[in-house]
Scaffold this motif. Structure first.
Motif, PDB file in Angstrom:
ATOM      1  N   GLU A   1       0.835  -1.205   0.000  1.00 30.23           N
ATOM      2  CA  GLU A   1       0.000   0.000   0.000  1.00 30.23           C
ATOM      3  C   GLU A   1       0.871   1.258   0.000  1.00 30.23           C
ATOM      4  O   GLU A   1       0.609   2.197  -0.749  1.00 30.23           O
ATOM      5  CB  GLU A   1      -0.943   0.001   1.201  1.00 30.23           C
ATOM      6  CG  GLU A   1      -2.064  -1.001   1.095  1.00 30.23           C
ATOM      7  CD  GLU A   1      -2.997  -0.726  -0.060  1.00 30.23           C
ATOM      8  OE1 GLU A   1      -3.368   0.443  -0.298  1.00 30.23           O
ATOM      9  OE2 GLU A   1      -3.358  -1.698  -0.758  1.00 30.23           O
ATOM     10  N   ILE A   2       1.901   1.270   0.822  1.00 29.85           N
ATOM     11  CA  ILE A   2       2.795   2.429   0.894  1.00 29.85           C
ATOM     12  C   ILE A   2       3.505   2.633  -0.441  1.00 29.85           C
ATOM     13  O   ILE A   2       3.567   3.748  -0.973  1.00 29.85           O
ATOM     14  CB  ILE A   2       3.822   2.243   2.032  1.00 29.85           C
ATOM     15  CG1 ILE A   2       3.109   2.285   3.386  1.00 29.85           C
ATOM     16  CG2 ILE A   2       4.930   3.295   1.955  1.00 29.85           C
ATOM     17  CD1 ILE A   2       3.949   1.800   4.552  1.00 29.85           C
TER      18      ILE A   2
ATOM     19  N   VAL B   1       1.880   4.329 -16.142  1.00 24.04           N
ATOM     20  CA  VAL B   1       1.565   2.905 -16.153  1.00 24.04           C
ATOM     21  C   VAL B   1       2.298   2.300 -14.963  1.00 24.04           C
ATOM     22  O   VAL B   1       3.489   2.561 -14.760  1.00 24.04           O
ATOM     23  CB  VAL B   1       2.036   2.255 -17.476  1.00 24.04           C
ATOM     24  CG1 VAL B   1       1.899   0.752 -17.419  1.00 24.04           C
ATOM     25  CG2 VAL B   1       1.277   2.843 -18.651  1.00 24.04           C
ATOM     26  N   LEU B   2       1.592   1.515 -14.165  1.00 24.22           N
ATOM     27  CA  LEU B   2       2.199   0.894 -12.987  1.00 24.22           C
ATOM     28  C   LEU B   2       2.059  -0.625 -13.132  1.00 24.22           C
ATOM     29  O   LEU B   2       0.946  -1.146 -13.132  1.00 24.22           O
ATOM     30  CB  LEU B   2       1.496   1.390 -11.733  1.00 24.22           C
ATOM     31  CG  LEU B   2       2.225   1.196 -10.410  1.00 24.22           C
ATOM     32  CD1 LEU B   2       1.671   2.134  -9.356  1.00 24.22           C
ATOM     33  CD2 LEU B   2       2.170  -0.216  -9.922  1.00 24.22           C
TER      34      LEU B   2
ATOM     35  N   VAL C   1      -3.009  -4.220  -6.079  1.00 27.33           N
ATOM     36  CA  VAL C   1      -2.979  -3.496  -7.351  1.00 27.33           C
ATOM     37  C   VAL C   1      -4.384  -3.197  -7.858  1.00 27.33           C
ATOM     38  O   VAL C   1      -4.611  -2.168  -8.504  1.00 27.33           O
ATOM     39  CB  VAL C   1      -2.148  -4.285  -8.395  1.00 27.33           C
ATOM     40  CG1 VAL C   1      -2.306  -3.706  -9.791  1.00 27.33           C
ATOM     41  CG2 VAL C   1      -0.673  -4.298  -7.985  1.00 27.33           C
ATOM     42  N   GLU C   2      -5.360  -4.052  -7.541  1.00 32.84           N
ATOM     43  CA  GLU C   2      -6.740  -3.841  -7.987  1.00 32.84           C
ATOM     44  C   GLU C   2      -7.327  -2.523  -7.482  1.00 32.84           C
ATOM     45  O   GLU C   2      -8.269  -2.010  -8.071  1.00 32.84           O
ATOM     46  CB  GLU C   2      -7.636  -4.991  -7.525  1.00 32.84           C
ATOM     47  CG  GLU C   2      -7.442  -6.254  -8.310  1.00 32.84           C
ATOM     48  CD  GLU C   2      -8.221  -7.439  -7.724  1.00 32.84           C
ATOM     49  OE1 GLU C   2      -8.947  -7.250  -6.717  1.00 32.84           O
ATOM     50  OE2 GLU C   2      -8.084  -8.538  -8.263  1.00 32.84           O
ATOM     51  N   HIS C   3      -6.782  -1.965  -6.403  1.00 22.44           N
ATOM     52  CA  HIS C   3      -7.305  -0.723  -5.823  1.00 22.44           C
ATOM     53  C   HIS C   3      -6.766   0.526  -6.503  1.00 22.44           C
ATOM     54  O   HIS C   3      -7.057   1.632  -6.065  1.00 22.44           O
ATOM     55  CB  HIS C   3      -6.993  -0.666  -4.327  1.00 22.44           C
ATOM     56  CG  HIS C   3      -7.720  -1.713  -3.561  1.00 22.44           C
ATOM     57  ND1 HIS C   3      -7.115  -2.851  -3.105  1.00 22.44           N
ATOM     58  CD2 HIS C   3      -9.019  -1.803  -3.184  1.00 22.44           C
ATOM     59  CE1 HIS C   3      -7.995  -3.599  -2.478  1.00 22.44           C
ATOM     60  NE2 HIS C   3      -9.164  -2.996  -2.515  1.00 22.44           N
ATOM     61  N   PHE C   4      -5.979   0.356  -7.559  1.00 21.19           N
ATOM     62  CA  PHE C   4      -5.378   1.501  -8.228  1.00 21.19           C
ATOM     63  C   PHE C   4      -6.013   1.707  -9.595  1.00 21.19           C
ATOM     64  O   PHE C   4      -6.731   0.853 -10.092  1.00 21.19           O
ATOM     65  CB  PHE C   4      -3.854   1.318  -8.297  1.00 21.19           C
ATOM     66  CG  PHE C   4      -3.226   1.589  -6.965  1.00 21.19           C
ATOM     67  CD1 PHE C   4      -2.728   2.842  -6.655  1.00 21.19           C
ATOM     68  CD2 PHE C   4      -3.198   0.605  -5.985  1.00 21.19           C
ATOM     69  CE1 PHE C   4      -2.203   3.107  -5.414  1.00 21.19           C
ATOM     70  CE2 PHE C   4      -2.661   0.867  -4.737  1.00 21.19           C
ATOM     71  CZ  PHE C   4      -2.166   2.125  -4.453  1.00 21.19           C
ATOM     72  N   PRO C   5      -5.763   2.849 -10.221  1.00 21.62           N
ATOM     73  CA  PRO C   5      -6.413   3.170 -11.504  1.00 21.62           C
ATOM     74  C   PRO C   5      -6.106   2.143 -12.594  1.00 21.62           C
ATOM     75  O   PRO C   5      -5.248   1.281 -12.431  1.00 21.62           O
ATOM     76  CB  PRO C   5      -5.801   4.533 -11.870  1.00 21.62           C
ATOM     77  CG  PRO C   5      -5.254   5.078 -10.610  1.00 21.62           C
ATOM     78  CD  PRO C   5      -4.890   3.907  -9.758  1.00 21.62           C
ATOM     79  N   PRO C   6      -6.802   2.271 -13.728  1.00 20.70           N
ATOM     80  CA  PRO C   6      -6.640   1.306 -14.822  1.00 20.70           C
ATOM     81  C   PRO C   6      -5.197   1.155 -15.306  1.00 20.70           C
ATOM     82  O   PRO C   6      -4.847   0.138 -15.880  1.00 20.70           O
ATOM     83  CB  PRO C   6      -7.530   1.871 -15.937  1.00 20.70           C
ATOM     84  CG  PRO C   6      -8.517   2.733 -15.249  1.00 20.70           C
ATOM     85  CD  PRO C   6      -7.836   3.257 -14.026  1.00 20.70           C
ATOM     86  N   GLY C   7      -4.365   2.143 -15.099  1.00 25.51           N
ATOM     87  CA  GLY C   7      -2.963   2.048 -15.521  1.00 25.51           C
ATOM     88  C   GLY C   7      -2.135   1.108 -14.665  1.00 25.51           C
ATOM     89  O   GLY C   7      -0.979   0.851 -14.961  1.00 25.51           O
TER      90      GLY C   7
END
Length: 189
Positions: free
Chosen positions: A89-90, A103-104, A140-146
């Motif tokens: 998370e951090i 993009v991540l 990772v699912e909690h982050f934007p589409p990128g």
């Protein structure tokens, strides 16, 4: 620019030459600059401390591969998994804050043949690596589409590990690079 964070695989350990590590190979193929912030032997908690102490610079692509050393050190210990999830998370928040449009890509950890070497980093198994990869996917699912995870397709632990059975050899780094290039290329569409 591609900015990479994580453990020794990201650093390039196991390749005959550091310049043949998978993020080096991928960025050369794509013609983009690399800022490799990976640290050999690092746990996810150490990567989290790094991004807090030295906030990431903006980049077009962030690559993260962490959790293997956590799994090997903590095994089935629930506290180890909790610390891993908190560290993710951090890290993910720091990368997203540095460049929200980037993009991540978080690379899932492939298996090794034998987890019993290198005490105290000898407590993992394929099942435990699967659990850590599941934690990564959830974070990772909690982050934007990128943001997305990248499974390492075509991985073969019997032929893609260095003699230490911990790091990828040149063939393993090549497969990791191919997966990364493919993920970046698909993200650009």
């Amino acid at each position: 620019m591609l900015s990479a964070y994580g453990h020794s695989w990201v650093y390039g350990t196991g390749a005959r030459q550091h310049s043949e590590g998978f993020v080096e190979l991928a960025t050369r193929e794509l013609g983009i600059r690399l800022d490799n912030q990976a640290e050999s032997g690092s746990l996810s908690t150490e990567t989290a401390r790094l991004v807090v102490a030295r906030p990431p610079r903006p980049a077009d692509v962030f690559v993260l591969m962490t959790g293997f050393n956590d799994a090997r050190l903590h095994g089935a210990n629930p506290d180890g998994r909790r610390r891993y999830a908190e560290a993710l998370e951090i890290i993910l928040h720091a990368l997203h804050k540095a460049e929200p449009q980037a993009v991540l890509l978080a690379i899932e950890q492939p298996y090794v043949e034998d987890y019993s070497g290198h005490p105290p980093y000898d407590k993992a198994s394929d099942a435990i690596v699967d659990e850590y990869n599941a934690i990564l996917r959830t974070a990772v699912e909690h982050f934007p589409p990128g943001a997305r995870t990248v499974p390492v397709k075509g991985w073969d632990a019997t032929t893609m590990l260095a003699d230490d059975n911990v790091h990828p050899n040149d063939r393993g780094h090549s497969v990791l690079a191919d997966c990364l290039v493919d993920a970046i290329t698909r993200s650009a569409r």
